[in-house]
Design an enzyme around this catalytic site. Structure first.
Site, PDB file in Angstrom:
ATOM      1  N   MET A 104     -48.039  -2.373  -8.056  1.00 25.09           N
ATOM      2  CA  MET A 104     -47.471  -2.153  -8.586  1.00 25.09           C
ATOM      3  C   MET A 104     -46.787  -3.460  -9.788  1.00 25.09           C
ATOM      4  O   MET A 104     -46.294  -4.089  -8.985  1.00 25.09           O
ATOM      5  CB  MET A 104     -46.362  -1.370  -9.315  1.00 25.09           C
ATOM      6  CG  MET A 104     -46.480   0.181  -9.415  1.00 25.09           C
ATOM      7  SD  MET A 104     -48.208   1.196  -9.893  1.00 25.09           S
ATOM      8  CE  MET A 104     -47.939   2.069 -11.502  1.00 25.09           C
ATOM      9  N   CYS A 105     -47.023  -3.630 -10.781  1.00 30.19           N
ATOM     10  CA  CYS A 105     -46.385  -5.097 -11.421  1.00 30.19           C
ATOM     11  C   CYS A 105     -45.584  -5.384 -12.185  1.00 30.19           C
ATOM     12  O   CYS A 105     -44.532  -3.439 -12.075  1.00 30.19           O
ATOM     13  CB  CYS A 105     -47.429  -6.029 -12.885  1.00 30.19           C
ATOM     14  SG  CYS A 105     -49.707  -5.473 -11.892  1.00 30.19           S
ATOM     15  N   ARG A 106     -44.956  -6.203 -12.007  1.00 32.06           N
ATOM     16  CA  ARG A 106     -43.336  -5.902 -13.314  1.00 32.06           C
ATOM     17  C   ARG A 106     -43.986  -7.039 -14.762  1.00 32.06           C
ATOM     18  O   ARG A 106     -44.305  -7.700 -14.656  1.00 32.06           O
ATOM     19  CB  ARG A 106     -42.333  -7.312 -12.303  1.00 32.06           C
ATOM     20  CG  ARG A 106     -42.061  -6.093 -10.577  1.00 32.06           C
ATOM     21  CD  ARG A 106     -41.243  -4.511 -11.553  1.00 32.06           C
ATOM     22  NE  ARG A 106     -41.887  -3.472 -11.459  1.00 32.06           N
ATOM     23  CZ  ARG A 106     -41.893  -2.471 -11.795  1.00 32.06           C
ATOM     24  NH1 ARG A 106     -40.801  -2.969 -11.581  1.00 32.06           N
ATOM     25  NH2 ARG A 106     -42.607  -1.942 -11.879  1.00 32.06           N
TER      26      ARG A 106
END
Length: 256
Positions: free
Chosen positions: A1-3
């Protein structure tokens, strides 16, 4: 998952939010605390609004912590609205074309989440993008496909309805293909005047999203940064947050 992180308010240098604070977004690219993947090193990007109507964009495949060009831009660019993203790829290879934020006209868009089983429904999802917009397609990830499909559903006129309609169509395609995996969508859409922050998931496990007031504006982020005393609030799941005016506005966000 990205930030990711977004800001709206009085003009601020990008590095004061993206690099300087404790647990900044650049630090999160190497050591995220609230993501399934600790390292988000599959590229990075920033988008900002300046003197022109259309935003400036920088994207690269280097990890944010080692991208000297990113650091230099953040030190020099001052903007009243900007977006920044560090990527951990869930679909699409590591390439500049798959890095966020994506742009079209005055819009910027970035996403943290995924279309479950995307490899099995990619062709059908891409078919939702109108022919005149498909020419803008540069990458092969699900986030860009969602953005272009939403543009085709009237994003200019009604961003919330366009996003909801796009996600609803994605769910229908997934169900028709027998995919049980979730569709998760935490995203930021900006037009230079307003920021729309979405937090939703088909399995009610939406990726994290927080916001806080700063001295001159509002920050929205995948996870808090700064000192332990900073007052971050969670954006409720199933909500769209509108920032850019005197006070943030929260509305229920439902996908049929």
């Amino acid at each position: 998952m990205c930030r990711f992180l977004a800001y709206a308010g009085e003009p601020a240098f990008l590095d004061t939010l993206l690099i300087e604070p404790a647990s900044s977004l650049v630090n999160q690219s190497l050591a995220a605390r609230e993501a399934k993947t600790t390292v988000n090193g599959d590229g990075c990007g920033i988008g900002w609004y300046g003197a022109r109507a259309e935003p400036g964009v920088y994207r690269g495949t280097l990890p944010a912590w080692s991208d000297a060009n990113l650091a230099s831009l953040c030190h020099q660019v001052k903007a009243s609205m900007f977006l920044a993203h560090v990527r951990s790829a869930t679909s699409g290879e590591v390439s500049m074309a798959n890095c966020h934020p994506f742009t079209a006209g005055r819009h910027l868009f970035m996403h943290n989440g995924q279309i479950g089983g995307y490899d099995h429904v990619r062709r059908a999802i891409e078919a939702m993008v109108p022919d005149d917009l498909y020419a803008r397609r540069r990458g092969n990830g699900d986030s860009e496909a969602i953005f272009l499909a939403a543009l085709g559903r009237g994003l200019d006129a009604d961003p919330v309805a366009a996003i909801a309609g796009t996600l609803s169509a994605c769910l229908a395609i997934m169900r028709a293909a027998g995919i049980d995996a979730a569709l998760r969508f935490t995203a930021i859409l900006a037009d230079g005047q307003k920021l729309f922050a979405f937090r939703w998931a088909s399995d009610h496990r939406a990726p994290s999203l927080y916001w806080r007031r700063l001295e001159g504006g509002i920050a929205i982020a995948s996870e808090p940064f700064g000192t332990p005393d900073d007052q971050w609030q969670s954006v409720p799941a199933g909500t769209v947050m509108l920032a850019g005016g005197p006070e943030p506005v929260f509305r229920a966000f439902a996908v049929d």
